[in-house]
Design a protein around this motif. Sequence first.
Motif: not given
Length: 166
Positions: A53-68, A140-151
């Motif tokens: 959730d923190r990584l995604r942050g305001s990514n949803g804002f992009g869809a809003f701007v695009s639609d607007t 990709r950042v989230f996936s790398d974080a999961v691999v880092l913490t799990e490994t």
Amino acid sequence: VLAAPDGRKVLDASTASLPRGLVRDHIESLVTKAAAQDYRPVDQTLLLRTLADRLRGSNGFGAFVSDTLMKLGLLGTIIGFIIMLAPIAGLDAADKVAMRSSMGLMSDGMAVAMYTTLAGLVGSILVRIQYYMLDAATQRVFSDAVVLTETYVTPVLERKGAGTAS
């Protein structure tokens, strides 16, 4: 100190191997959680959801701007058609001078309609492309974080719980 199986330091508070940021904050939260539960096997599901959730942050804002932008382009199209059709209301077909000036106003209205549609579509596409690339990088950042913490992180924390890690 968290170390990889080959001896490389992954997280060392004295050298700050990882830069400050969301991934390091996640690892610190994971270490804190493990310490609070006496280093039993660590379930990081809730912490990973929070990180996502923190990584995604305001990514949803992009869809809003695009639609607007697209909707503003369509609004401009409607306004352009109104400008184009307004001179016709009081037009006398026999008056050639009035017909000529009306044709000029109609072409101006059509230009407004087409340019606003073009601007809205191009702007929408450009914003959507940028946010698509941002979303892919976030994944990709989230996936790398999961691999880092799990490994590297959770095995060390679990070994501490078993009393075999330093």
